[in-house]
Design an enzyme around this catalytic site. Structure first.
Site, PDB file in Angstrom:
ATOM      1  N   VAL A   1       0.834  -1.208   0.000  1.00 12.30           N
ATOM      2  CA  VAL A   1       0.000   0.000   0.000  1.00 12.30           C
ATOM      3  C   VAL A   1       0.867   1.257   0.000  1.00 12.30           C
ATOM      4  O   VAL A   1       0.611   2.207  -0.751  1.00 12.30           O
ATOM      5  CB  VAL A   1      -0.962  -0.009   1.211  1.00 12.30           C
ATOM      6  CG1 VAL A   1      -1.810   1.246   1.229  1.00 12.30           C
ATOM      7  CG2 VAL A   1      -1.847  -1.250   1.175  1.00 12.30           C
TER       8      VAL A   1
ATOM      9  N   LYS B   1      -5.186  -1.268  11.237  1.00 13.78           N
ATOM     10  CA  LYS B   1      -6.413  -1.397  12.038  1.00 13.78           C
ATOM     11  C   LYS B   1      -6.129  -1.615  13.520  1.00 13.78           C
ATOM     12  O   LYS B   1      -7.043  -1.644  14.328  1.00 13.78           O
ATOM     13  CB  LYS B   1      -7.209  -2.611  11.565  1.00 13.78           C
ATOM     14  CG  LYS B   1      -7.725  -2.511  10.173  1.00 13.78           C
ATOM     15  CD  LYS B   1      -8.460  -3.793   9.795  1.00 13.78           C
ATOM     16  CE  LYS B   1      -8.447  -4.015   8.311  1.00 13.78           C
ATOM     17  NZ  LYS B   1      -7.323  -4.724   7.772  1.00 13.78           N
TER      18      LYS B   1
ATOM     19  N   VAL C   1     -11.945  -0.276   6.990  1.00 14.09           N
ATOM     20  CA  VAL C   1     -13.074  -1.101   6.577  1.00 14.09           C
ATOM     21  C   VAL C   1     -13.355  -0.870   5.107  1.00 14.09           C
ATOM     22  O   VAL C   1     -13.623   0.265   4.690  1.00 14.09           O
ATOM     23  CB  VAL C   1     -14.342  -0.763   7.399  1.00 14.09           C
ATOM     24  CG1 VAL C   1     -15.499  -1.668   6.982  1.00 14.09           C
ATOM     25  CG2 VAL C   1     -14.080  -0.891   8.888  1.00 14.09           C
TER      26      VAL C   1
ATOM     27  N   GLY D   1      -2.118  -9.445  -3.642  1.00 13.10           N
ATOM     28  CA  GLY D   1      -2.058  -8.311  -2.710  1.00 13.10           C
ATOM     29  C   GLY D   1      -3.359  -8.007  -1.993  1.00 13.10           C
ATOM     30  O   GLY D   1      -3.561  -6.895  -1.505  1.00 13.10           O
TER      31      GLY D   1
ATOM     32  N   LYS E   1     -13.063  -5.492  11.735  1.00 10.24           N
ATOM     33  CA  LYS E   1     -13.796  -4.482  10.960  1.00 10.24           C
ATOM     34  C   LYS E   1     -15.196  -4.251  11.506  1.00 10.24           C
ATOM     35  O   LYS E   1     -15.636  -3.102  11.628  1.00 10.24           O
ATOM     36  CB  LYS E   1     -13.859  -4.912   9.497  1.00 10.24           C
ATOM     37  CG  LYS E   1     -12.499  -4.820   8.809  1.00 10.24           C
ATOM     38  CD  LYS E   1     -12.546  -5.415   7.420  1.00 10.24           C
ATOM     39  CE  LYS E   1     -11.181  -5.329   6.751  1.00 10.24           C
ATOM     40  NZ  LYS E   1     -11.098  -6.107   5.532  1.00 10.24           N
TER      41      LYS E   1
END
Ligand code: ADP
Ligand code: ASP
Ligand code: MG
Length: 822
Positions: A484, A587, A617, A672, A690
């Site tokens: 990312v 997260k 999320v 990925g 989440k």
């Protein structure tokens, strides 16, 4: 013979940089000769740049018994001898060289007595410092002499009469005006050269006018001679919207009123010594600030009624090194005379009061003074109020040190509401704490007292807010350059130009870290070469990085966490508490103990910054944003049903028994979609995190342990490390095959579903039929169904790609823009 009349007289003052060396002095003389073609010119010169400081240092060293003062004297002599050699042809140098040597011998004699006595009085210091201007002005005169230009050199000590307050003497204007008029008006020459800064008292003892005082000398000559103009020639193209050493985009102010110029210089704009303005303003003499090194630039014209401009704020300035004196106590309320006594006590000690504020309850008065005056002020005030303090009607004077003032100046501010609002919000968003504020009733000036360490940031923030409406700088610190992070850097690099051109946003990545190293550049990293820079980076200690972010104290700072690491999440609190915004796709923080999640949210509120994690999320899908919008507008969430794992959806959409389950999981990882550790996805833990985050955002206090997670993986799959996990997946192929076959036989599809219903949350595998909302869900898509009071029958649906580095990076990018409040 030319007899000067007052209206054909100009005074030109040249500062230290303008006469720093022979080459610069030649530029100065070009300017002088040009002016002298029309008018009689009085040339006021500063000491060569740095010489006054060197003279002071020499005196201080001598007084401290350090023989090394001689090195300084040698250096001083050297600089002047070099200038002579640059300015005067060899054949005629000897007179000028011996003049320099004579002065330097005198200087040496004074310093050696200081050395012998071990004492440097203010009087002797003035005498010492006077050599800078004596030497420089004689250099200028020597060059005129060498070129056969008619001129006269005068010793300002014979012309400017002051009292005996050494260090910052006060001028006796009546005597001075007469002395100057008699001398200059009587002479035939078109060019008069005088040293700035220096003067003498009635006994003829050398005094000085205060540091930076040559500007004031210029004003004194201009007023005495009723000159047609005073020009201050320096090393910048005028008085600028802010100190150019602090604000890169500061611009020269073309027109400014005397009052505004006075406020700016009083509050620290070094380009003009504050006492300079008053006398020329009274005499109605136009004052111009010009750049010796760019004489064609317009500079600044200081005048009575400058033309109106778009800018309500004319300039911003700052003074550091301040202490706030706080006088507090119930005894002050309603009792007249307290302020009078306070200010009299300060005046007796000659404490210069820079700013005053008084609370409307009259419970306290705060006064800002220079740090050097603070202890004297404390003693004087505590003595004055000794009785009130002993009877506890007043507290002893309380001192706050390490402060600075930042002032907005502009006469038309009074006609524009909202200036203070903008000031407070710009400073507030950047965590600059305002200790005191003062706004004169004339509203030419709004002054804030802040920590000295915040000055650079504050001035830049305010400069952006008031002068660069079209230009904003965002400073980004990125931790994580995995899937990312890389994509994010690519997107930032690609968009940098667009943001600058279209949104007037300068997005700078100031630091970049992977798990081992980091690289930091306060001017922003080049995003084309970040890999090389990072490869040569320093070893990463997260605490050090956080400390450096604080120390840099850059405006609009945003910390971006694109890792999955708990250590990085542990840094958020320290960052938010200094108003550094945090954007996380990590997260860990939001799924940690509820108390930690709630604390981070409240820190962001308290310190007026952002903590954003939309990508926690559904990657870039607007899930959290939508939920927040619903709640903010008064809706209530009853139920949520969702597929929140791009990985699991990919796996169940691709697994049809023909290829082993393990292989499909491997493909998801290779493409990925999975967490760095795919077990987090397959175990349902990631989905549980989440739905936990969504429930919390919906206002429920919930912990991870409260979520009912029905695993579909055989326990053996999670017993070992990642390679063992893949082996176990392969070994349990029949288990997965069975799940698939059962669902297919019933015409259903497998979905890993997260649900929230009235305070309860659960995650688990379900086989859903064609009429179910979750049946049609392709590839790695996510979907969230919100059932709320307003969306009671048909849910509000957010659906789309919920995994993948590209979309996740895009979501982080969008949060970054939100954090920057663009
Ligand atoms: P000189 O030696 O010519 O008197 P100074 O160093 O005293 O010059 O003043 C000029 C310097 O003042 C500039 O080089 C600049 O760095 C500084 N400065 C601070 N604030 C301002 C401002 N608002 N506008 C212009 N210059 C400023
Ligand atoms: N040379 C003196 C100083 O440095 C005066 C001046 O330059 O204005 O303070
Ligand atoms: Mg100056």
């Amino acid at each position: 013979m030319r007899v000067p009349t007052p209206s054909f007289m100009q005074v030109l003052k040249f500062g230290g940089t303008s006469v720093a060396n022979g080459a610069n002095i030649l530029r100065v003389l070009d300017i002088v000769l040009e002016a002298a073609r029309q008018d009689t010119v009085v040339v006021v010169v500063s000491a060569l740049g740095g010489i006054t400081d060197a003279l002071m240092a020499a005196g201080q060293r001598a007084a401290a018994g350090q023989a090394a003062y001689q090195e300084l004297l040698l250096h001083i002599e050297q600089r002047h001898l070099e200038a002579v050699k640059e300015l005067i042809p060899v054949a005629s140098q000897s007179a000028a060289l011996s003049q320099v040597k004579r002065r330097c011998n005198e200087l040496e004699a004074i310093c050696s007595s200081v050395f012998a006595l071990g004492e440097l009085s203010a009087r002797t210091l003035d005498r010492l410092m006077s050599f800078g201007e004596l030497l420089s002005s004689q250099l200028v005169a020597a060059r005129l002499q060498a070129t056969g230009t008619a001129h006269a050199w005068h010793d300002s000590r014979a012309l400017i009469r002051t009292n005996s307050r050494f260090g910052a003497a006060e001028v006796d204007f009546a005597t001075t005006n007469q002395l100057i008029r008699d001398c200059v008006a009587a002479g035939p020459q078109a060019i008069h050269v005088v040293p700035g800064f220096i003067a003498a008292d009635a006994a003829g003892t050398t005094t000085t006018l205060g540091r930076g005082g040559s500007d004031y000398s210029g004003a004194i000559f201009a007023v005495a001679l009723q000159a047609s103009r005073l020009e201050i020639w320096t090393d910048v193209s005028g008085m600028m919207t802010a100190d150019p050493r602090l604000v890169r985009h500061a611009q020269p102010i073309a027109h400014i009123s005397y009052q505004e110029a006075m406020e700016l210089s009083h509050f620290g704009a070094k380009v003009l010594y504050p006492p300079t303005i008053q006398p020329v303003m009274h005499a109605g003499i136009p004052l111009r600030i010009k750049n010796t090194f760019a004489p064609a630039d317009y500079g600044t014209l200081v005048e009575v009624a400058p033309p109106r401009t778009r800018d309500t704020v004319r300039g911003i300035s700052s003074i550091g090194g301040l202490t706030l004196l706080n006088l507090e106590g119930s005894g002050m309320v309603g009792v007249p005379g307290f302020s009078k006594r306070l200010f009299e006590a300060l005046a007796r000690e000659r404490v210069n009061v820079i700013l005053i504020t008084q609370s409307s309850s009259e419970h306290s008065i705060s006064v800002a003074v220079g740090a050097a005056d603070a202890e004297r002020a404390r003693t004087a005030v505590d003595e004055e109020f000794a009785h009130e303090i002993s009877t506890r009607r007043l507290e002893p004077l309380r001192l706050e040190t390490g402060l600075a003032i930042v002032a907005l100046v502009g006469e038309s501010m009074k006609n524009h509401p909202g200036i203070s609002g903008r000031l407070f919000s710009a400073l507030g968003h950047n965590g600059v704490n305002i200790r005191a504020i003062a706004q004169g009733s004339s509203e030419k000036n709004i002054s804030t007292v802040i920590q000295a360490s915040d000055v650079k940031k504050a001035i830049n923030v305010l400069h952006e807010a008031f002068f660069e409406v079209e230009y904003k700088q965002i400073n980004v610190f990125i931790v994580g350059v995995g899937n990312v992070g890389r994509k994010l850097l690519g997107q930032l690099q690609q968009q940098q130009r667009y943001l600058l051109d279209k949104l007037q946003l300068q997005l700078r990545v100031v630091a970049l870290a992977n798990s081992r190293q980091y690289v930091l550049d306060p001017n922003g990293l080049d995003l084309n070469t970040w890999e090389d820079r990072l490869a040569q980076g320093q070893e990463l200690q997260l605490n050090d990085l956080v400390e450096q972010i604080h120390a840099l104290n850059l405006r609009n700072s945003v910390f971006v966490d694109v890792t999955a690491a708990a250590e990085v999440a542990d840094c958020y609190a320290a960052l938010l508490a200094k108003s550094v915004a945090v954007v996380a796709c990590n997260k860990v923080a939001c799924a940690s103990a509820y108390q930690n999640y709630a604390r981070l949210k409240s820190l962001a509120r308290e310190f007026n910054t952002s903590f954003l994690f939309e990508t926690n999320v559904g990657a870039a899908l607007p899930v959290i944003g939508t939920l927040n919008d619903l709640l903010r507008s008064g809706d209530v969430v009853q139920r949520m049903e969702a597929v929140l794992s791009g990985t699991l959806n990919f796996v169940f959409n691709h697994y049809d028994g023909r290829r082993p389950f393990a292989e499909v999981v491997r493909q998801a990882q290779d493409e990925g979609y999975t967490e760095p550790d795919p077990r987090l996805d397959l175990s349902g833990t990631d989905v549980a995190r989440k739905i936990l985050i969504l429930a919390r955002e919906a206002g429920v206090t919930m912990e991870m342990a409260d979520i009912d997670n029905t695993a579909f993986l055989p326990a053996a799959c999670l017993a070992g490390d990642v390679p063992a996990f893949y082996e176990q997946l392969a070994a349990h192929e029949s288990h997965f095959r069975q799940l698939y076959d059962a669902a297919t036989a019933a015409g259903r599809k497998l979905r890993f579903v997260a649900s929230y219903n009235d305070g309860q949350a659960a995650v688990g595998l379900q086989a859903v039929g064609p009429d179910h909302d979750l049946y049609q869900l392709k590839g790695k898509d996510n979907v969230v169904l919100f059932y709320t009071n307003r969306y009671a029958e048909q849910p509000l649906v957010v659906k789309g790609a919920g995994a993948g580095a590209d979309v996740t990076a895009a979501g982080v990018f969008a949060d970054l823009m939100r954090a920057a409040r663009v």
